[in-house]
Design an enzyme around this catalytic site. Structure first.
Site, PDB file in Angstrom:
ATOM      1  N   ASP A 203       0.913  -1.139   0.000  1.00  0.00           N
ATOM      2  CA  ASP A 203       0.000   0.000   0.000  1.00  0.00           C
ATOM      3  C   ASP A 203       0.949   1.184   0.000  1.00  0.00           C
ATOM      4  O   ASP A 203       1.606   1.456   1.007  1.00  0.00           O
ATOM      5  CB  ASP A 203      -0.871  -0.004   1.263  1.00  0.00           C
ATOM      6  CG  ASP A 203      -1.852   1.157   1.242  1.00  0.00           C
ATOM      7  OD1 ASP A 203      -1.424   2.299   0.975  1.00  0.00           O
ATOM      8  OD2 ASP A 203      -3.053   0.930   1.472  1.00  0.00           O
ATOM      9  N   HIS A 204       1.061   1.865  -1.143  1.00  0.00           N
ATOM     10  CA  HIS A 204       2.166   2.824  -1.243  1.00  0.00           C
ATOM     11  C   HIS A 204       2.015   4.004  -0.273  1.00  0.00           C
ATOM     12  O   HIS A 204       2.983   4.693   0.008  1.00  0.00           O
ATOM     13  CB  HIS A 204       2.396   3.281  -2.693  1.00  0.00           C
ATOM     14  CG  HIS A 204       1.454   4.334  -3.183  1.00  0.00           C
ATOM     15  ND1 HIS A 204       0.197   4.053  -3.628  1.00  0.00           N
ATOM     16  CD2 HIS A 204       1.599   5.672  -3.314  1.00  0.00           C
ATOM     17  CE1 HIS A 204      -0.394   5.177  -4.012  1.00  0.00           C
ATOM     18  NE2 HIS A 204       0.433   6.178  -3.833  1.00  0.00           N
ATOM     19  N   HIS A 266      -5.815   2.932   1.150  1.00  0.00           N
ATOM     20  CA  HIS A 266      -4.993   4.052   1.626  1.00  0.00           C
ATOM     21  C   HIS A 266      -5.624   4.822   2.796  1.00  0.00           C
ATOM     22  O   HIS A 266      -4.954   5.147   3.774  1.00  0.00           O
ATOM     23  CB  HIS A 266      -4.721   5.040   0.490  1.00  0.00           C
ATOM     24  CG  HIS A 266      -4.191   4.397  -0.754  1.00  0.00           C
ATOM     25  ND1 HIS A 266      -3.254   3.386  -0.726  1.00  0.00           N
ATOM     26  CD2 HIS A 266      -4.451   4.612  -2.068  1.00  0.00           C
ATOM     27  CE1 HIS A 266      -2.972   3.020  -1.980  1.00  0.00           C
ATOM     28  NE2 HIS A 266      -3.685   3.747  -2.794  1.00  0.00           N
TER      29      HIS A 266
END
Ligand SMILES: NC(=O)C1=CN([C@@H]2O[C@H](COP(=O)(O)OP(=O)(O)OC[C@H]3O[C@@H](n4cnc5c(N)ncnc54)[C@H](OP(=O)(O)O)[C@@H]3O)[C@@H](O)[C@H]2O)C=CC1
Ligand SMILES: O=C1O[C@H](COP(=O)(O)O)[C@@H](O)[C@H](O)[C@H]1O
Length: 509
Positions: A203-204, A266
């Site tokens: 999950d950047h 996010h």
């Protein structure tokens, strides 16, 4: 399969000896599925290159790129070079360094559905390991569409690629499922070949350095730590707004909407990272356990109350940075009657001893006024103080954590202004950093995966709980129970999202 006779490991010693010696990273072969794709080009190669410049990849490191295209090693290496020149935060100015980096890359054509080709891949990896005299440490990176995950993990298992004498790890990209059921099925498939502690779900947002900094902000500052609870905090606001529209991703976005694209992953990860109270002795296990507790305490919405807690929006035409842009339903390949959400806001509640009574507001949207991801903590208003004669109400203390694209911490305090007759007014204490110096999310995350540190990757239980929480909202969207508010492009979103806070006496910061 392409035979290769080049020396493929990178010798870091003359690059940055002090770092590489102290890190002691295990030698590894990175097997990159989807190496000809967009993500590899824009994020993965530049991240690896910047790690290389910082001496943060193992001495013996090689990449085997895979895709269906019939590329030679040369074509692949040229492709990697072009990616660095276009997308790396530090441009490759030192030619010999870049050449050394590029030598670590080789390519092989492989269709993920063809099991025979995995046997050839195994041969190639073994040959590489023997030539370099390195242990069988294998890092598989699935930079491909999720529909291919199943075939890849099955074939990794079947071909013997995962029966290694060293360690094996799997990095996978979002989206992780499209609802609770499909996420559960996907997880089951991955676990055929990999254990939970071998799976690195990217999950950047967890790789953004300000999100990684939250822990230190809260717990290395006794003042903030002491205030991080419902006695002192009035509300928490988490925003991820974007100016871009759906770009060329209509196909994907029509299936996904903001809720799957941004909220399930996010936004909920940022919520967990903000709310989590960490134990004295941190470990990956304990952090994940505490994050899970936050998700377990996040109040689920009953279908009949979703309407008063959730706002669904879609961008209309408008203006972004002085340019006219079309509305969502006028975008290419979007159905003109589409009810897909491009904006989502919600008022949520964590029922635990720290947060009971503190509303958390989350919002995310495309085609908004500004690109900004931030977390705002609004503290309770100061009590009226007999010896401060002030007609106006004092402003609350506010802590703003700017996550991206700018990074910084801002604290709003109250102070006397001697130039205004001693009136008390808000002042901002600020700290911000230059973007160029900050490692990209993919750099931090890939480095962690190389080290075997799962702290900033999503555990399956966090994901499953996220999907469980999201599921009734997905159903309400599907049954069209919620109004779809149009908002002009270039605005701050639908008015209904402001009213979510106004009902509680707050406004978005
Ligand atoms: N691009 C981005 O910014 C982001 C992407 N992601 C995720 O990353 C993943 C990859 O995305 P992206 O790079 O954009 O996708 P692309 O469509 O650009 O690339 C897909 C890759 O998959 C390969 N591929 C497709 N089918 C096969 C097959 N049958 N056998 C072997 N290889 C195959 C393609 O290679 P070839 O064409 O040579 O066969 C190509 O390298 C997706 O899960 C996406 O959701 C997540 C966040 C951001
Ligand atoms: O995962 C995604 O994130 C981007 C926004 O990321 P950011 O790092 O630029 O904030 C979003 O545009 C995209 O739709 C989504 O898939």
């Amino acid at each position: 399969m392409d035979g290769v006779a080049v020396k493929r490991n990178i010798n870091l010693e003359d690059n940055n000896p002090s770092i590489s010696e102290s890190l002691e990273l295990d030698s590894v072969t990175l097997v990159l599925f989807g190496s000809t794709g967009d993500l590899a080009k824009r994020k993965v190669f530049p991240a690896l290159y910047n790690l290389f410049l910082d001496g943060k990849i193992p001495d013996s490191f090689s990449v085997i790129g895979l895709g269906r295209r019939e590329w030679s090693n040369n074509v692949f290496q040229t492709h990697v070079k072009e990616s660095l020149t276009t997308f790396s935060r530090r441009l490759p100015t030192d030619h010999s360094k870049m050449e050394r980096f590029i030598q670590a890359f080789q390519y092989s054509t492989l269709d993920v559905n063809n099991d025979k080709e995995y046997e050839k891949l195994l041969e190639m990896i073994r040959k590489n390991e023997e030539e370099l005299n390195i242990p069988e440490n294998r890092l598989f990176y699935l930079s491909v569409a999720p529909q291919l995950f199943d075939a890849i993990t099955m074939n990794i298992k079947k071909s013997g690629l995962s029966s290694t004498k060293g360690w094996k790890r799997l990095i996978i990209e979002k989206p992780f499922g499209e609802d609770l059921k499909s996420a559960q099925q996907l997880n089951k498939k991955l676990s055929v070949a990999f254990e939970e502690d071998e799976i690195y779900r990217i999950d950047h947002y967890l790789g953004k350095s300000m999100i990684q900094n939250l822990e230190a902000l809260k717990f290395a500052n006794p003042v903030i730590k002491a205030l991080w609870n419902n006695q002192h905090i009035a509300n928490v606001q988490i925003t991820a707004s974007e100016t871009v529209g759906i770009e060329n991703r209509a196909d994907f976005y029509e299936q996904s909407g903001a809720i799957r694209d941004m909220v399930q992953n996010h936004m909920l990860q940022m919520l967990m990272m903000t709310a989590v109270h960490l134990p004295k002795h941190n470990s990956v296990k304990s952090i994940r356990k505490e994050k899970r507790k936050i998700m377990e305490s996040l109040q689920a919405f009953q279908i009949e109350e979703i309407n008063s807690h959730v706002v669904r929006g879609q961008y209309d035409s408008g203006e972004i940075l002085g340019e006219s842009v079309v509305g969502y339903t006028e975008e290419q390949e979007v159905d003109e009657t589409s009810k897909t959400d491009t904006f989502f806001a919600a008022r949520v509640q964590i029922e635990d001893p720290f947060w009971s009574g503190v509303p958390f507001y989350i919002r995310t949207g495309k085609r908004m006024k500004e690109k900004s991801t931030r977390i705002v903590i609004e503290f309770k208003k100061p009590l009226k103080c007999a010896y401060i004669a002030q007609r106006e109400e004092l402003s609350p203390n506010i802590l703003i954590i700017e996550v991206s694209p700018n990074e910084g911490v801002f604290f709003q305090l109250n102070s006397r202004n001697p130039l205004k007759g001693g009136e008390i007014e808000p002042i901002i204490v600020e700290f911000s950093t230059s973007q160029k110096e900050i490692p990209e999310a993919y750099e931090l995350l890939l480095f962690d995966a190389l080290q075997g540190d799962q702290t900033f990757f999503a555990h399956w239980s966090e994901l499953e709980l996220s999907w469980k929480w999201i599921q009734p909202i997905l159903e309400a969207f599907k049954e069209d129970i919620l109004p779809l508010h149009l908002y002009p492009s270039g605005s701050t979103g639908p008015k209904a999202a402001d009213q979510l806070l106004e009902k509680d006496g707050f406004t978005w910061w």
